[in-house]
Design a protein around this motif. Structure first.
Motif: not given
Ligand SMILES: Nc1ncnc2c1ncn2[C@@H]1O[C@H](COP(=O)(O)OP(=O)(O)OP(=O)(O)O)[C@@H](O)[C@H]1O
Length: 543
Positions: A24-36
């Motif tokens: 979950x953390x792995x996915x969440x970090x990628x999603x955050x970076x891509x969106x920002x």
């Protein structure tokens, strides 16, 4: 039944919490970076490179974005591989728990269905639950991260425009609430009908030989197609309801989209909103909208997932229900039925059964086909619950009731629980020694019978139950098998079901005749006293 999320988590993820949280953390970090990073790159391109007419900056920013996003995508791919490995581990773990749970189920639950149903419950339902448990969790977190990051971004860029998106939220929540319980029930219906179809399906596929021989294709197919139709109806209902919810939610979202477009255009016309800011705003805004759409699509998936988890939990709960210990019979008795009624179908086969079997006696159970002999034996072995009355018996019991099926393992593996010398001593006269490396499912009918007999006798017990122990055996082996039964059960109680019993009558003390719904008992060898039906009580007669 209502279950807490915590209990669902413990059932599905429990031993693998650390790995799941890491995914979950792995996915969440990628999603955050891509969106920002996405709106940031857009704004840099338009407000810096384009506004100042610097081609070198334009190319530089675009190239840097490409490298960063490619790296993020590669990292995402690695994350996907990790999730797949985690799914496999969860799946193996849950399959093991479910099949172990099946073996612990009370006989009353197992008696309601045949094998195909439980194959569906312990195999297909596990698969249908584990994969979504990982993917839905990951998608949910990804969508939430994208939504939060994108909403913060658009709020920074223009809070007025963003408030439109937030106003629409209660409508979406109300819709979700309205559909959730129905979708849960629909998902449960799909699983139940799938298990029922699998039951009929296995019976149809298993009847290959008789279908070929007697041309039963039409009949078998008709029955199968009825269960297929029921399952497909349930699938349709679930799809219809999910689709309706998705459509209504999207209409609500479209209204929000239209309002933002109009207000965005109006803001560029009337305020100092820059082109770069608007482009960045729209990029972040579409990300937020697509995250909301993902969440809308996930609601049915989450309901299906929870419904599946509850079904698995329900079966495990049944498996872990503490069964009351079997009552012990009066001293001198091996087994006693009191006012018992029981049966395997809808209607009880035998009612008003009262029977005391004294310890150490040998009872022959006879009766016409379908009279209820095997059913009586099942209750003696605690493999079929009574509908009424009670049965009490000595604790240690051994016996098998037809149809006997052992796991498809080599005979030597199935006998490891017993002393090697005892196994050898018993296997040799039955001609089973050369077959000890063969798998049970490779044996002939007679060989299977001999093996079942050997296993029943090897198990130490006070009460032995045999269902047609001589059937399928050749003449010589029949004599041998009967001798072995008598020899190995010296001093113990024996209940034996036999049809062709004229030659063996002298070996038994008591004959219990099962006749149309009741039981008559006769004392041997005199054979002079015959009890009336139902209320036959042997103990006083033996005294
Ligand atoms: N799995 C089952 N599901 C529903 N009903 C069953 C099932 N097995 C048996 N029955 C019914 O229970 C009744 C008693 O069956 P049971 O097998 O005990 O008879 P039996 O006396 O052992 O017969 P047989 O001598 O033919 O083996 C029969 O009417 C049969 O139709």
């Amino acid at each position: 039944m209502k279950r807490a999320w915590k209990a669902d988590w413990a059932l599905m993820i429990g031993p693998h919490t650390r790995q799941y949280v890491l995914a979950l953390l792995w996915t969440g970090t990628i999603a955050f970076l891509m969106t920002a990073l996405n709106p940031l790159a857009t704004r840099l391109i338009f407000d810096v490179a384009v506004a100042q007419k610097r081609l070198d900056w334009l190319v530089g920013i675009a190239a840097a974005s490409l490298i960063v996003f490619s790296l993020l995508r590669w990292w995402d791919f690695q994350c996907g591989q990790y999730q797949q490995r985690l799914t496999n581990r969860l799946s193996a773990d849950l399959t093991q728990r479910m099949v172990a749970g099946y073996f612990r189920l009370p006989p009353a639950s197992v008696a309601k269905h045949s094998d195909g149903y439980f194959v569906a419950r312990t195999m297909s339902e596990v698969e249908n639950t584990v994969t979504p448990a990982v993917s839905a969790g990951v998608q949910l977190l990804r969508a939430v991260m994208i939504l939060v990051t994108a909403v913060v971004t658009v709020l920074i860029l223009s809070w007025q425009l963003t408030s439109v998106l937030l106003i629409i939220t209660p409508a979406l929540l109300l819709l979700a609430r309205h559909f959730a319980a129905r979708l849960h029930q629909d998902a449960n219906d799909v699983q139940e009908n799938t298990a029922a179809q699998q039951e009929v399906h296995s019976a149809a596929i298993g009847s290959y030989r008789t279908v070929r021989m007697f041309g039963f294709e039409g009949l078998a197919l008709q029955q199968l197609m009825r269960s297929v139709d029921r399952r497909l109806d349930a699938v349709y209902t679930l799809g219809y309801r999910s689709g309706k919810y998705g459509t209504l939610s999207r209409i609500t979202l479209s209204i929000a989209e239209l309002l933002v477009l109009m207000l965005g255009g109006y803001a560029v016309m009337t305020t100092s909103l820059t082109l770069g800011s608007l482009m960045a705003y729209m990029t972040a805004y579409w990300m937020a909208v697509s995250a909301v759409q993902t969440l809308i699509d996930l609601l049915p998936d989450v309901q299906i997932l929870r419904s599946n988890i509850w079904r698995l939990a329900d079966m495990l709960d049944q498996a872990d229900e503490v069964q009351p210990p079997l009552p012990i019979p009066a001293p001198g008795q091996a087994i006693t039925w009191q006012n018992a009624a029981f049966g395997q179908g809808e209607v009880p086969t035998l009612t008003g059964v009262n029977l005391d079997v004294p310890s150490g006696s040998r009872v022959l159970i006879r009766g016409a086909n379908g009279a209820g002999k095997s059913t009586l034996a099942l209750t003696a072995l605690s493999l079929l619950p009574l509908r009424q009355g009670s049965v009490s018996r000595v604790k240690d019991v051994s016996g098998l009731v037809e149809p006997v099926v052992f796991p498809a393992l080599p005979l030597k593996d199935l006998t490891t629980q017993f002393d090697g010398h005892d196994v050898q001593a018993m296997a040799e006269p039955l001609g089973l020694l050369p077959l000890m490396n063969a798998r049970y499912d490779e044996l002939s009918l007679g060989q299977r019978k001999k093996f079942a007999l050997m296993m029943t006798l090897l198990k130490p017990a006070e009460l032995y139950v045999f269902d047609e122990p001589l059937a399928n055996l050749d003449d010589a082996t029949q004599v041998q098998a009967l001798e072995m039964i008598m020899e190995h059960t010296q001093g113990k109680t024996v209940l034996a079901i036999m049809h062709d019993s004229a030659n063996v009558l002298s070996k038994f003390d008591i004959v219990a005749e099962v006749v149309a719904g009741s039981l008559e008992v006769e004392i041997r060898p005199e054979g002079s006293r015959r009890m009336g039906p139902v209320d036959a009580v042997m103990a006083p007669l033996m005294a």
